[in-house]
Scaffold this active site. Structure first.
Site, PDB file in Angstrom:
ATOM      1  N   SER A   1     -10.571   0.562   5.236  1.00 33.71           N
ATOM      2  CA  SER A   1      -9.763   0.327   6.449  1.00 33.71           C
ATOM      3  C   SER A   1      -9.224   1.656   6.959  1.00 33.71           C
ATOM      4  O   SER A   1      -8.482   2.326   6.254  1.00 33.71           O
ATOM      5  CB  SER A   1      -8.585  -0.593   6.130  1.00 33.71           C
ATOM      6  OG  SER A   1      -9.071  -1.796   5.608  1.00 33.71           O
TER       7      SER A   1
ATOM      8  N   GLU B   1      -4.583   4.827   8.464  1.00 37.06           N
ATOM      9  CA  GLU B   1      -4.096   4.647   7.096  1.00 37.06           C
ATOM     10  C   GLU B   1      -4.666   5.771   6.222  1.00 37.06           C
ATOM     11  O   GLU B   1      -4.091   6.166   5.219  1.00 37.06           O
ATOM     12  CB  GLU B   1      -4.592   3.282   6.582  1.00 37.06           C
ATOM     13  CG  GLU B   1      -4.139   2.980   5.184  1.00 37.06           C
ATOM     14  CD  GLU B   1      -4.619   1.615   4.671  1.00 37.06           C
ATOM     15  OE1 GLU B   1      -4.876   0.707   5.475  1.00 37.06           O
ATOM     16  OE2 GLU B   1      -4.727   1.496   3.438  1.00 37.06           O
TER      17      GLU B   1
ATOM     18  N   ARG C   1       0.843  -1.219   0.000  1.00 33.93           N
ATOM     19  CA  ARG C   1       0.000   0.000   0.000  1.00 33.93           C
ATOM     20  C   ARG C   1       0.870   1.258   0.000  1.00 33.93           C
ATOM     21  O   ARG C   1       0.536   2.262   0.643  1.00 33.93           O
ATOM     22  CB  ARG C   1      -0.923   0.051   1.232  1.00 33.93           C
ATOM     23  CG  ARG C   1      -1.818  -1.115   1.426  1.00 33.93           C
ATOM     24  CD  ARG C   1      -2.983  -1.143   0.452  1.00 33.93           C
ATOM     25  NE  ARG C   1      -3.828  -2.259   0.760  1.00 33.93           N
ATOM     26  CZ  ARG C   1      -3.582  -3.519   0.363  1.00 33.93           C
ATOM     27  NH1 ARG C   1      -2.518  -3.791  -0.389  1.00 33.93           N
ATOM     28  NH2 ARG C   1      -4.388  -4.491   0.700  1.00 33.93           N
TER      29      ARG C   1
HETATM   30  C1  LIG Z   1     -15.412   0.749   1.126  1.00 33.02           C
HETATM   31  C2  LIG Z   1     -13.930   0.902   0.812  1.00 33.02           C
HETATM   32  C3  LIG Z   1     -13.155  -0.229   0.582  1.00 33.02           C
HETATM   33  C4  LIG Z   1     -11.800  -0.110   0.274  1.00 33.02           C
HETATM   34  N1  LIG Z   1     -11.088  -1.240   0.046  1.00 33.02           N
HETATM   35  C5  LIG Z   1      -9.785  -1.164  -0.302  1.00 33.02           C
HETATM   36  C6  LIG Z   1      -9.044  -2.341  -0.620  1.00 33.02           C
HETATM   37  O1  LIG Z   1      -9.569  -3.460  -0.610  1.00 33.02           O
HETATM   38  N2  LIG Z   1      -7.739  -2.201  -0.950  1.00 33.02           N
HETATM   39  C7  LIG Z   1      -7.128  -0.980  -1.025  1.00 33.02           C
HETATM   40  O2  LIG Z   1      -5.933  -0.928  -1.363  1.00 33.02           O
HETATM   41  N3  LIG Z   1      -7.816   0.158  -0.713  1.00 33.02           N
HETATM   42  C8  LIG Z   1      -9.113   0.103  -0.371  1.00 33.02           C
HETATM   43  N4  LIG Z   1      -9.816   1.246  -0.071  1.00 33.02           N
HETATM   44  C9  LIG Z   1      -9.123   2.546  -0.075  1.00 33.02           C
HETATM   45  C10 LIG Z   1      -9.238   3.343  -1.383  1.00 33.02           C
HETATM   46  O3  LIG Z   1     -10.237   2.793  -2.203  1.00 33.02           O
HETATM   47  C11 LIG Z   1      -7.916   3.361  -2.159  1.00 33.02           C
HETATM   48  O4  LIG Z   1      -6.896   3.952  -1.374  1.00 33.02           O
HETATM   49  C12 LIG Z   1      -8.035   4.129  -3.486  1.00 33.02           C
HETATM   50  O5  LIG Z   1      -6.895   3.968  -4.277  1.00 33.02           O
HETATM   51  C13 LIG Z   1      -8.251   5.642  -3.294  1.00 33.02           C
HETATM   52  O6  LIG Z   1      -8.620   6.162  -4.551  1.00 33.02           O
HETATM   53  P1  LIG Z   1      -9.244   7.608  -4.687  1.00 33.02           P
HETATM   54  O7  LIG Z   1      -9.393   7.896  -6.140  1.00 33.02           O
HETATM   55  O8  LIG Z   1     -10.438   7.733  -3.859  1.00 33.02           O
HETATM   56  O9  LIG Z   1      -8.047   8.507  -4.113  1.00 33.02           O
HETATM   57  P2  LIG Z   1      -8.023   9.578  -2.931  1.00 33.02           P
HETATM   58  O10 LIG Z   1      -8.420   8.954  -1.642  1.00 33.02           O
HETATM   59  O11 LIG Z   1      -8.743  10.797  -3.355  1.00 33.02           O
HETATM   60  O12 LIG Z   1      -6.454   9.868  -2.913  1.00 33.02           O
HETATM   61  C14 LIG Z   1      -5.528   8.876  -2.548  1.00 33.02           C
HETATM   62  C15 LIG Z   1      -4.104   9.388  -2.801  1.00 33.02           C
HETATM   63  O13 LIG Z   1      -3.895   9.481  -4.211  1.00 33.02           O
HETATM   64  C16 LIG Z   1      -3.511  10.805  -4.580  1.00 33.02           C
HETATM   65  N5  LIG Z   1      -4.120  11.091  -5.890  1.00 33.02           N
HETATM   66  C17 LIG Z   1      -5.391  10.823  -6.277  1.00 33.02           C
HETATM   67  N6  LIG Z   1      -5.586  11.179  -7.560  1.00 33.02           N
HETATM   68  C18 LIG Z   1      -4.405  11.708  -7.986  1.00 33.02           C
HETATM   69  C19 LIG Z   1      -3.957  12.288  -9.218  1.00 33.02           C
HETATM   70  N7  LIG Z   1      -4.774  12.395 -10.271  1.00 33.02           N
HETATM   71  N8  LIG Z   1      -2.683  12.741  -9.278  1.00 33.02           N
HETATM   72  C20 LIG Z   1      -1.855  12.632  -8.222  1.00 33.02           C
HETATM   73  N9  LIG Z   1      -2.206  12.088  -7.044  1.00 33.02           N
HETATM   74  C21 LIG Z   1      -3.463  11.647  -6.926  1.00 33.02           C
HETATM   75  C22 LIG Z   1      -4.049  11.688  -3.468  1.00 33.02           C
HETATM   76  O14 LIG Z   1      -3.333  12.906  -3.369  1.00 33.02           O
HETATM   77  C23 LIG Z   1      -3.841  10.787  -2.254  1.00 33.02           C
HETATM   78  O15 LIG Z   1      -2.503  10.850  -1.810  1.00 33.02           O
HETATM   79  C24 LIG Z   1     -11.181   1.168   0.229  1.00 33.02           C
HETATM   80  C25 LIG Z   1     -11.973   2.315   0.457  1.00 33.02           C
HETATM   81  C26 LIG Z   1     -13.327   2.190   0.730  1.00 33.02           C
HETATM   82  C27 LIG Z   1     -14.154   3.428   0.944  1.00 33.02           C
END
Ligand SMILES: Cc1cc2nc3c(=O)[nH]c(=O)nc-3n(C[C@H](O)[C@H](O)[C@H](O)COP(=O)(O)OP(=O)(O)OC[C@H]3O[C@@H](n4cnc5c(N)ncnc54)[C@H](O)[C@@H]3O)c2cc1C
Length: 338
Positions: free
Chosen positions: A238, A334, A163
């Site tokens: 998480s 996290e 991660r």
């Molecule tokens: C119900 C649920 C279940 C989940 N299950 C999992 C799982 O099984 N495994 C797992 O690994 N994670 C899981 N997650 C966490 C989450 O889905 C991941 O971390 C996901 O990658 C976040 O994506 P996001 O687009 O929402 O990014 P954000 O939360 O908006 O951002 C995450 C990071 O990416 C950066 N970022 C985003 N977009 C860009 C861009 N265009 N350019 C540069 N930086 C950028 C942000 O600055 C930040 O540092 C879960 C979350 C939820 C709500």
């Protein structure tokens, strides 16, 4: 390019927290990402968001929030017959998985239904059910904010770990993601069904050798059963990282709690599931004000409705204190708390 002032971030965080930012900017192309880079100054606070599914907002953000709306997926074949799928950073990750599964391209299926966008997948090294996206990523393309330069990183340059990636540390807030390329298999290799209760679920349905589609459906069903849907109850998956403890600490705890689950890291360290620790402290299913702990998974904090980010932080602090008092272990969030 879209620019909004005094903009609500409610739709940009899966916790469903109401908070505003001074300015919100969305880029749709590489050129627009370069224009955004030019607009940003080193003095102004910057938050880059995807879907905000790993984010907890505790106050209005006095700076610029940047979001990618770069869409599109295109594919090419390698000489060996693998598929290279290049996706825009603003694509929804699960749409990429769905596309792979529909076309019979193997490798992403165990990462079904992870919320978030393509750009974040390469920042976070998302993972689930024994798979990590780092094993699919071949190239990450981004615009460097300081110079507007288009940068192309190979997998090794991103320094992926559990991660984790360089984009979360020394490269934090340095790049605007534009495209990510994933490598998928077209030849049929054995699917990874050993993790969690996938095998048990398949057995229940009488499926000995699942197709990609059947495996994706089973994983989606397991996830929907175990995790709260952010559209129904706000959350960020998480909330805590699983702590890694020294062997001496682990052995002392194991004597006291022989049923404590644990995962070997190396000779000196062992990983303990934070969810188990929290559950043992009696937090599973509890509610404090408008924030709570999910009834089926103690690792997930939820917004019971109208919670502020500070209420979630207060709950997080109370849980951390209890885990420290009972086990002497420090658990850490996290989720990105802003
Ligand atoms: C119900 C649920 C279940 C989940 N299950 C999992 C799982 O099984 N495994 C797992 O690994 N994670 C899981 N997650 C966490 C989450 O889905 C991941 O971390 C996901 O990658 C976040 O994506 P996001 O687009 O929402 O990014 P954000 O939360 O908006 O951002 C995450 C990071 O990416 C950066 N970022 C985003 N977009 C860009 C861009 N265009 N350019 C540069 N930086 C950028 C942000 O600055 C930040 O540092 C879960 C979350 C939820 C709500």
């Amino acid at each position: 390019m879209r620019i909004e002032e005094n903009y609500s971030l409610l739709k940009h965080n899966t916790f469903g927290i109401e908070a505003k930012c001074r300015r919100f900017v969305e880029y749709e192309t590489v050129e627009e990402a370069q224009q955004v880079a030019e607009m940003l100054t080193a003095e102004e606070p910057l938050l880059i968001v995807g879907e905000g599914s790993n984010l907890l907002l505790t106050a209005d953000f006095q700076g610029t929030v940047v979001h990618s709306a770069i869409k599109g997926m295109e594919t090419a074949k390698t000489a060996g017959g693998d598929v290279l799928l290049k996706a825009g950073s603003g694509e929804t990750w699960d749409d990429v998985v769905a596309c792979c599964v529909e076309n019979g391209w193997q490798g992403a299926e165990n990462l079904s239904l992870i919320p978030g966008e393509v750009g974040a997948s390469a920042v976070q090294n998302i993972g689930a059910y024994g798979a990590e996206v780092k094993d699919l990523i071949t190239v990450v393309e981004a615009v460097e904010i300081a110079t507007g330069r288009v940068c192309v990183f190979d997998n090794e340059a991103c320094a992926y770990g559990y991660r984790d990636s360089k984009f979360k540390h020394e490269w934090r807030n340095r790049y605007l993601m534009t495209y990510v390329t994933y490598r998928l298999k077209t030849t049929k290799a054995p699917l990874n069904v050993a993790y969690g209760n996938i095998r048990a679920e398949l057995d229940k349905q009488g499926i000995a050798e699942p197709t990609l589609k059947q495996l994706r459906e089973v994983i989606i069903a397991i996830r929907q059963e175990k995790l709260p849907d952010p559209k129904v109850e706000g959350n960020a998956g998480s909330f805590f990282m699983n702590p890694v403890v020294g062997r001496d600490v682990f052995e002392a705890l194991q004597q006291q709690y022989p049923s404590m689950p644990h995962y070997y890291i190396d000779e000196a360290h062992e990983k303990v599931p934070a969810g188990w620790l929290i559950d043992q402290c009696g937090w599973k299913g509890r509610t404090v004000g408008r924030a709570g702990v999910h009834a089926k998974q103690a690792l997930v904090l939820v917004n019971r409705g109208g919670a502020t980010g500070q209420e979630v932080v207060n709950l997080c602090d109370a849980i951390c204190r209890d885990v420290m008092t009972k086990f002497g272990i420090c658990i850490k969030p996290e989720v990105n708390i802003i």
